[in-house]
Design a protein around this motif. Structure first.
Motif, PDB file in Angstrom:
ATOM      1  N   ILE A  78       9.599  13.399  -8.833  1.00 62.37           N
ATOM      2  CA  ILE A  78      10.208  13.144  -7.525  1.00 62.37           C
ATOM      3  C   ILE A  78      10.357  11.638  -7.314  1.00 62.37           C
ATOM      4  CG2 ILE A  78       9.996  13.508  -5.038  1.00 62.37           C
ATOM      5  CD1 ILE A  78       8.319  15.954  -5.593  1.00 62.37           C
ATOM      6  N   ASN A  79      11.465  11.232  -6.727  1.00 62.88           N
ATOM      7  CA  ASN A  79      11.726   9.827  -6.437  1.00 62.88           C
ATOM      8  C   ASN A  79      10.602   9.245  -5.564  1.00 62.88           C
ATOM      9  OD1 ASN A  79      12.805   7.408  -5.037  1.00 62.88           O
ATOM     10  ND2 ASN A  79      14.679   7.932  -6.139  1.00 62.88           N
ATOM     11  N   SER A  80      10.094   8.070  -5.936  1.00 62.96           N
ATOM     12  CA  SER A  80       8.968   7.453  -5.233  1.00 62.96           C
ATOM     13  C   SER A  80       9.275   7.180  -3.764  1.00 62.96           C
ATOM     14  CB  SER A  80       8.584   6.135  -5.917  1.00 62.96           C
ATOM     15  OG  SER A  80       8.145   6.357  -7.226  1.00 62.96           O
ATOM     16  N   ASP A  81      10.557   6.900  -3.448  1.00 60.52           N
ATOM     17  CA  ASP A  81      10.921   6.580  -2.073  1.00 60.52           C
ATOM     18  C   ASP A  81      10.692   7.742  -1.114  1.00 60.52           C
ATOM     19  OD1 ASP A  81      11.576   4.024  -2.712  1.00 60.52           O
ATOM     20  OD2 ASP A  81      13.747   4.348  -2.815  1.00 60.52           O
ATOM     21  N   VAL A  82      10.711   8.965  -1.628  1.00 58.46           N
ATOM     22  CA  VAL A  82      10.449  10.134  -0.782  1.00 58.46           C
ATOM     23  C   VAL A  82       9.036  10.040  -0.207  1.00 58.46           C
ATOM     24  CG1 VAL A  82      10.179  12.645  -0.741  1.00 58.46           C
ATOM     25  CG2 VAL A  82      12.052  11.604  -2.044  1.00 58.46           C
ATOM     26  N   PHE A  83       8.079   9.720  -1.064  1.00 59.34           N
ATOM     27  CA  PHE A  83       6.689   9.633  -0.607  1.00 59.34           C
ATOM     28  C   PHE A  83       6.457   8.383   0.235  1.00 59.34           C
ATOM     29  CE2 PHE A  83       6.425  12.201  -4.522  1.00 59.34           C
ATOM     30  CZ  PHE A  83       5.881  13.358  -3.968  1.00 59.34           C
ATOM     31  N   VAL A  84       7.201   7.313  -0.057  1.00 58.59           N
ATOM     32  CA  VAL A  84       7.105   6.113   0.777  1.00 58.59           C
ATOM     33  C   VAL A  84       7.460   6.459   2.223  1.00 58.59           C
ATOM     34  CG1 VAL A  84       8.204   3.888   1.292  1.00 58.59           C
ATOM     35  CG2 VAL A  84       7.479   4.401  -1.044  1.00 58.59           C
TER      36      VAL A  84
ATOM     37  N   GLU B 177       0.830  -1.210   0.000  1.00 58.05           N
ATOM     38  CA  GLU B 177       0.000   0.000   0.000  1.00 58.05           C
ATOM     39  C   GLU B 177       0.865   1.262   0.000  1.00 58.05           C
ATOM     40  OE1 GLU B 177      -3.318   0.041  -0.409  1.00 58.05           O
ATOM     41  OE2 GLU B 177      -3.160  -2.130  -0.612  1.00 58.05           O
ATOM     42  N   LEU B 178       2.014   1.215   0.648  1.00 57.35           N
ATOM     43  CA  LEU B 178       2.922   2.366   0.613  1.00 57.35           C
ATOM     44  C   LEU B 178       3.436   2.610  -0.804  1.00 57.35           C
ATOM     45  CD1 LEU B 178       4.968   1.780   3.893  1.00 57.35           C
ATOM     46  CD2 LEU B 178       3.295   3.594   3.477  1.00 57.35           C
ATOM     47  N   VAL B 179       3.736   1.519  -1.515  1.00 55.46           N
ATOM     48  CA  VAL B 179       4.142   1.654  -2.911  1.00 55.46           C
ATOM     49  C   VAL B 179       2.987   2.198  -3.742  1.00 55.46           C
ATOM     50  CG1 VAL B 179       4.841   0.388  -4.980  1.00 55.46           C
ATOM     51  CG2 VAL B 179       5.910  -0.132  -2.803  1.00 55.46           C
ATOM     52  N   ALA B 180       1.790   1.689  -3.487  1.00 51.11           N
ATOM     53  CA  ALA B 180       0.611   2.162  -4.216  1.00 51.11           C
ATOM     54  C   ALA B 180       0.395   3.653  -3.999  1.00 51.11           C
ATOM     55  CB  ALA B 180      -0.623   1.379  -3.768  1.00 51.11           C
ATOM     56  N   ALA B 181       0.605   4.116  -2.769  1.00 49.90           N
ATOM     57  CA  ALA B 181       0.451   5.542  -2.466  1.00 49.90           C
ATOM     58  C   ALA B 181       1.473   6.367  -3.235  1.00 49.90           C
ATOM     59  CB  ALA B 181       0.599   5.777  -0.963  1.00 49.90           C
ATOM     60  N   SER B 182       2.730   5.878  -3.295  1.00 51.01           N
ATOM     61  CA  SER B 182       3.769   6.623  -4.011  1.00 51.01           C
ATOM     62  C   SER B 182       3.477   6.676  -5.516  1.00 51.01           C
ATOM     63  CB  SER B 182       5.139   5.994  -3.758  1.00 51.01           C
ATOM     64  OG  SER B 182       5.245   4.714  -4.360  1.00 51.01           O
ATOM     65  N   ILE B 183       2.884   5.599  -6.050  1.00 50.41           N
ATOM     66  CA  ILE B 183       2.526   5.584  -7.474  1.00 50.41           C
ATOM     67  C   ILE B 183       1.354   6.521  -7.741  1.00 50.41           C
ATOM     68  CG2 ILE B 183       1.593   4.126  -9.324  1.00 50.41           C
ATOM     69  CD1 ILE B 183       3.218   1.828  -8.203  1.00 50.41           C
ATOM     70  N   THR B 184       0.401   6.560  -6.813  1.00 51.76           N
ATOM     71  CA  THR B 184      -0.753   7.456  -6.960  1.00 51.76           C
ATOM     72  C   THR B 184      -0.311   8.909  -7.033  1.00 51.76           C
ATOM     73  OG1 THR B 184      -2.138   5.886  -5.731  1.00 51.76           O
ATOM     74  CG2 THR B 184      -2.970   8.133  -5.956  1.00 51.76           C
ATOM     75  N   ILE B 185       0.708   9.272  -6.247  1.00 46.39           N
ATOM     76  CA  ILE B 185       1.222  10.638  -6.242  1.00 46.39           C
ATOM     77  C   ILE B 185       1.750  11.030  -7.623  1.00 46.39           C
ATOM     78  CG2 ILE B 185       3.107  12.069  -5.364  1.00 46.39           C
ATOM     79  CD1 ILE B 185       0.882  11.963  -3.429  1.00 46.39           C
ATOM     80  N   LYS B 186       2.230  10.048  -8.386  1.00 45.13           N
ATOM     81  CA  LYS B 186       2.768  10.331  -9.712  1.00 45.13           C
ATOM     82  C   LYS B 186       1.720  10.917 -10.652  1.00 45.13           C
ATOM     83  CE  LYS B 186       6.571   6.980  -9.780  1.00 45.13           C
ATOM     84  NZ  LYS B 186       7.148   5.802 -10.472  1.00 45.13           N
ATOM     85  N   TYR B 187       0.462  10.780 -10.306  1.00 45.33           N
ATOM     86  CA  TYR B 187      -0.600  11.384 -11.114  1.00 45.33           C
ATOM     87  C   TYR B 187      -0.428  12.901 -11.168  1.00 45.33           C
ATOM     88  CZ  TYR B 187      -5.297  12.557 -12.767  1.00 45.33           C
ATOM     89  OH  TYR B 187      -6.360  13.053 -13.491  1.00 45.33           O
ATOM     90  N   TRP B 188       0.111  13.457 -10.076  1.00 47.06           N
ATOM     91  CA  TRP B 188       0.318  14.902 -10.016  1.00 47.06           C
ATOM     92  C   TRP B 188       1.775  15.295 -10.265  1.00 47.06           C
ATOM     93  CZ3 TRP B 188      -2.580  12.514  -5.975  1.00 47.06           C
ATOM     94  CH2 TRP B 188      -3.955  12.726  -6.051  1.00 47.06           C
TER      95      TRP B 188
END
Length: 586
Positions: A191-197, A176-187
């Motif tokens: 930015i590196n996905s690990d930051v949002f993780v 789910e943390l990965v899913a959240a970071s991928i969802t952020i990519k919509y906007w």
């Protein structure tokens, strides 16, 4: 009915432990905030009269008796209120399975296929949750369904179910943390996905360390947002279908006629059952709250009954809209295992309707749903591990509960594994997570099967021991036959998954795809066999006459309970038909 001295002693002991677990501080001196915070992490105060060691000094306890006693006397605190339970019951399983996963089912099964799959699966889920409700209200103990499997079937089954359920949600947090970071990519995709993780991981750790009340408040807010979003989507969809969108195009049943109601015939319909089961996964989590509910006798039945409304409105209502607005041959619909929110049929429906701005809103809701499932996964995993430790099926230190009622060791273990999500920026993330999910991919179905069988065995024990159903504070509205129905239906879903695993849609048989889809079964069987070898106990099931139907009961004063139920029925009989009908379903 009068109580024996032993029963009276038990009842008084349970009242004492409930007072301790409720977090009462009326006799405690006032301390500073920092001191109180620091002391809250100390071991929970034990109720000495309730340990298995001194429960009966003249009797050598068996493993099963210790399991029943320790689970009934957990140090978890009863802090969840009625509003928490009701919102958890409504929103606990509204997540990526509904918002994203149904897109893959629509692509493989077609609009009619997806409705058939979800409706039939819903009937089994409803019957199963009714049986769980009867057990959870009668025995509001730590561990819920994995404890019921140990108690009413046999301990090896409880061991296998408990560890399988633990693995399901243990893996879910990093996913789910990965899913959240991928969802952020919509906007923002730069930015590196690990930051949002890391950002989301810190948020979830903070919530989980607040304890059960923090979980309840967070889920109340998350679920409220999800519920409002689904209701808003249904209303908006009706407007679009009727031609009220910017293009004023009347959609009607166009997508049902072209390319047709079914995408891949009977096999396509069968494939939707597995996705539907995954989508409904988490519904059973209401049972885990039994040991932390302030008044399970009053609040749990209401929460269990709301499963019916949740299924009808939030699942079948929204899926009807999706099946009507989105064409099953749309190329944007991808596999049901994807966590890419841009493939959500909810988003596609709004984009097709020409409504600007709303896709961002739906993606924000999907992000909230992802965080909600991540938060719930820590709750489910920590309570499952704590229960396994209480039953002697996990290392004792993993069952550490502090004075705030938090299963602290289990929470920290789960939170720490969440950092596995840092592979979000890796090119191998999909393959890694697919295999982790495969370990417990069928866990929800196994859990529901164990609930069905536990309820059947419990009713058999009540009957053969000459006990009246009038002793029970809540009865399944489907009766024991509902559990038989749920058991058979879940077995058929397993058979359907086996068929799809061996002969996948649009592909040829392969060992890789088979184990990716069906690895959960051999893992479950190995777990069961491991416990048998460990304990050297080859009993296949507990005989009905030997099943303990008393330890951990919510109310041992049966005379008072029956009088209370009779008074409630009498007051309800005086109400109008509409109120009686409402109370039956709510």
């Amino acid at each position: 009915m009068s109580l024996s001295p032993k029963e009276t002693k038990k009842e008084n002991s349970f009242s004492e432990v409930d007072h301790i677990r409720s977090g009462s501080t009326s006799q405690q001196p006032q301390t500073g905030v920092w001191t109180s915070l620091k002391d809250s992490f100390k071991p929970a105060i034990q109720a000495e009269t309730l340990t298995s060691a001194n429960y009966d000094d003249n009797k050598e306890l068996t493993d099963l008796e210790r399991i029943n006693i320790n689970s009934a006397n957990s140090n978890l605190q009863r802090k969840l209120k009625s509003r928490h339970l009701e919102m958890i019951a409504i929103g606990s399983s509204i997540g990526t399975g509904l918002f994203v996963g149904c897109g893959g089912a629509l692509r493989t099964g077609g609009p009619a296929g997806i409705m058939i799959g979800w409706i039939i699966t819903a009937t089994g889920v409803f019957a199963t949750m009714q049986g769980l409700g009867e057990l959870a209200v009668t025995f509001p103990v730590s561990g819920s369904f994995n404890l019921y499997a140990s108690r009413f079937i046999e301990p090896a089954v409880g061991f296998a179910i408990g560890w399988n359920y633990f693995m399901q949600f243990f893996v879910l947090l990093p996913l789910e943390l990965v899913a959240a970071s991928i969802t952020i990519k919509y906007w923002n995709s730069t930015i590196n996905s690990d930051v949002f993780v890391i950002v989301f991981w810190v948020a979830i750790v903070f919530i989980t360390l607040l304890g059960v009340k923090g979980y309840g408040e967070a889920e109340f807010i998350f679920s409220l947002i999800k519920v409002l979003a689904v209701i808003g989507f249904i209303i908006m969809s009706i407007v679009l279908i009727c031609g009220g969108g910017p293009s004023h195009e009347f959609i009607g049943g166009v997508n049902w006629r072209n390319p047709g109601p079914f995408a891949n015939g009977f096999k396509g319909v069968v494939s939707t059952f597995v996705t539907a089961a995954f989508s409904y996964g988490g519904t059973e989590m209401i049972g885990l709250t039994a040991a932390e509910t302030a008044d399970p006798r009053k609040t749990l039945p209401k929460a269990i009954k709301q499963v019916f409304w949740r299924i009808c409105l939030f699942y079948l209502g929204s899926l009807t809209m999706v099946a009507t607005l989105v064409n099953s041959s749309d190329k944007r619909l991808i596999g049901s295992s994807s966590v890419d929110a841009t493939a959500s049929p909810f988003v596609i429906a709004i984009v097709n309707g020409g409504i600007k701005g709303l896709p961002s809103v739906i993606n924000a809701v999907i992000l909230i749903a992802v965080l909600s499932v991540g938060n719930a996964s820590v709750y489910a995993t920590s309570r499952s591990l704590n229960s396994l430790a209480e039953q002697g099926m996990a290392p004792k230190w993993t069952g550490y509960v502090d004075r705030a009622g938090r299963p602290l060791a289990a929470i920290l273990i789960t939170d720490a594994f969440g950092l596995f999500a840092l592979i979000a920026a890796s090119d191998r993330q999909v393959e890694a997570f697919n295999w982790l999910l495969a370990l417990s991919g069928l866990s929800s179905i196994f859990t529901w099967l164990s609930i069905n069988l536990s309820h059947i065995r419990f009713r058999a024990a009540m009957k053969i021991q000459g006990r009246s159903l009038g002793e029970l504070p809540f009865l399944s509205q489907c009766g024991v036959w509902g559990s038989y129905y749920g058991f058979v239906l879940n077995m058929l879903v397993l058979a359907a998954q086996l068929w799809i695993a061996i002969f996948p849609l649009g592909g040829s048989p392969s060992a890789y795809n088979f184990f990716l889809s069906y690895l959960g079964l051999p893992v479950l069987l190995v777990s069961w066999l491991f416990y048998k070898l460990w304990k050297r106990d080859w009993t296949l099931f507990i005989r009905a006459k030997d099943i303990d139907v008393d330890t951990g009961r919510a109310n041992l004063d049966l005379e008072y309970l029956q009088q209370e139920i009779a008074e409630e029925k009498s007051r309800l009989a005086e109400k109008s038909f509409y109120i009686r009908w409402y109370k039956f379903w709510c």
